[in-house]
Structures are given as structure tokens and as C-alpha cells.
Scaffold this motif. Structure first.
Motif: not given
Length: 305
Positions: A157-186
């Protein structure tokens, strides 16, 4: 018959896939190489290669003999080098396997840097996202990211990388705001195609660890395609930091729910579990062990988890 020379001709024929290529490498002729290998087969009493006008393949006995002969030649070469006091100058071909996305985005530059430091070593870098059989494919060293590791292999084992949620600003602008994990379902989720994974993701954050059901309209078995899909605003998803570090720095992507993250991704170097490891492979692994944790999106490995 010079058995060492015959074994070397056979091993290179397997690796190059052509008797003519071996002849050019050895400054000989194709008939001479063919006769050398034929004499080796006669002495062993088995056929090692199946020859045709267009291809060269190993028999089952040939595959097994190749692995043993290759190790013998490596040990012989190292013994000669040691006797001559040349062990500080590793030479020869090194076959390396790595994931396609990591190879193109990060590893290719490191390999070129390694070759500048060790010009007498040749590297064949094989990039794909499938788990290859190191022994069957003749691979000396493989870099693996997460997942279960193949049996009968030594892993470092030589290295570790974090994993997280990402999206483009254009996508986020067109869809409902995400405030909590449960919002991801939509939201439209883009993920790596792994049949056993289903569509359930696990995130850890201020509220502990939660499992969320994601709606996937697109799964793909290429990290580069996932990266491009994020950039196109096609959806959001969980990905390792090394894949999108530059895009986050430039603002082309944004972290979603920055207080939450998925389980990290571990990078490991694998090599066949055999007694002997060539000097060039050892030097290569030491180089990668030092340099990969320094790449954007990587850090020193986390142990004891």
C-alpha cells in the motif's frame, strides 16, 4: 547448445511475439532464432511455441516454462551484474500495468521521469481498467486502486485518495439545491459500472454514516468518461480526488456536500509472489512509493483501518 542463450531467445520471442523481432534485437536472422528455439524444444521434449505465418503463441507447456525461464534469466543477469560490480546500474525491460485514467492523467509523467533517471531500463506501460493476471500476462508490477486484490500476489500500500461528491456548476444551477445526503435521491448520478455495487452509496459526515439510494441514468467503466461527464454537466457523482483535483482547483467542478465524503481509495503496488524480484522492479516500486503520495489528490497511505 547454449541453454542460457536459447532460453533468452525463447523468452524474448514470447514477449515480443515475433521471431523476426527477436532476430533484429539480437542482430541475428529469423531462421537462426527459429533453429535455436527448435533445439531447445527438442532437448526439453515438448513444444513451447505454436508458429504460423501470421502469429506466434505459447503452448500450455510454453507458458509455464516462460515464467520459470524468465526468473532464471533475471537471477542469472543479476548474478553476472553483481560479480561485475554493476548492480547499481539496473537494465532490462519492465512491464507495468495500471488503470487507464490514472495512467493517462498522472502516471505517464512519472514513468517518463523514472526513465530519465534510469535510461538503461525500458518500461512497457499497459493501461486498462481490468484486473490482469500478472503471471499470465507477464507483468512485473501493477498499480491497483481499491477493490479486492488478486490472490497469490504481494501488495504494498503506497497512497490514499479521498472520495467525495462533485458536480459542474452548470448542473447545480439547473437542479434543486442539495443541503443533505437525502436530497441526492432526486438527482442524476453518474458512477463507475460495477454490477455488484447496485445504486447504493455510503457517505460519512457530521451526522455519522448514511446510505443513500442514487438514481443512475448512466454507469460507465471508465474514470476518464466519468470525468468528462461531470464537466459536461450530465450529473453528479462520487469520485477519487486524484481524478478531479485540477478541475476543482480551476472551478470547473465543485464539491457537493463538502462536509461529507465516501470511504477513501487506496493505491497499492502488486507483484507476483515469487522468491525473486528483479532489481529494476524494486527500484521502480521504490520510486513510485515515494512519488505517488506527492501527486495532486493523493496522500500517504492510512494504515490500521
Amino acid at each position: 547448445m547454449d541453454q542460457i542463450k536459447a532460453c533468452r531467445s525463447f523468452v524474448r520471442a514470447v514477449e515480443l511475439g515475433s521471431l523476426s523481432a527477436v532476430a533484429r534485437e539480437q542482430h541475428s536472422t529469423q531462421p537462426t532464432v527459429s533453429k535455436t528455439i527448435a533445439a531447445l524444444e527438442k532437448q526439453l521434449g515438448v513444444r513451447l511455441l505454436e508458429r504460423s505465418t501470421t502469429s506466434l503463441t505459447t503452448t500450455e507447456q510454453g507458458k509455464r516454462f516462460y515464467e520459470r525461464a524468465k526468473r532464471v534469466l533475471e537471477e542469472f543477469s543479476e548474478a553476472v551484474s553483481d560479480a561485475r560490480g554493476l548492480t547499481e546500474k539496473p537494465t532490462g525491460l519492465l512491464r507495468v500495468n495500471a488503470p487507464l485514467g490514472l495512467g493517462q492523467l498522472r502516471l505517464n509523467a512519472l514513468v517518463l521521469e523514472f526513465l530519465e533517471l534510469h535510461p538503461e531500463i525500458e518500461v512497457e506501460l499497459i493501461l486498462n481498467d481490468r484486473f490482469v493476471d500478472l503471471v499470465e500476462d507477464g507483468v512485473d508490477v501493477a498499480l491497483r486502486l481499491a477493490g479486492s486484490l488478486p490472490p497469490n500476489m504481494i501488495a504494498r500500500k503506497i497512497a490514499s485518495a479521498q472520495r467525495y461528491l462533485v458536480a459542474a456548476p452548470a448542473y447545480l444551477a439547473r437542479h434543486p439545491e442539495i443541503r443533505r445526503p437525502e436530497d441526492l435521491a432526486s438527482h442524476r448520478y453518474i458512477g463507475f459500472a460495477r454490477p455488484a455495487n447496485g445504486e447504493v452509496s455510503q457517505l460519512s459526515g457530521p451526522g455519522g454514516t448514511v446510505q443513500i439510494a442514487t438514481r443512475s441514468g448512466y454507469l460507465v467503466n471508465s474514470s476518464l468518461a466519468i470525468r468528462e461527464s461531470f464537466l459536461m454537466g450530465a450529473g453528479l457523482g462520487i469520485c477519487p480526488s486524484w481524478l478531479v483535483h485540477d478541475l476543482l482547483e480551476s472551478g470547473q467542478l465543485r464539491r457537493v456536500l463538502p462536509g461529507w465524503s465516501a470511504a477513501g481509495q487506496e493505491a497499492s503496488l502488486l507483484y507476483p509472489s515469487r522468491r525473486y524480484q528483479s532489481l529494476r522492479a524494486t527500484i521502480f516500486m521504490n520510486f513510485m512509493t515515494e512519488r505517488i503520495p506527492q501527486l495532486p489528490g493523493f496522500s500517504a497511505p492510512h494504515f490500521g483501518r
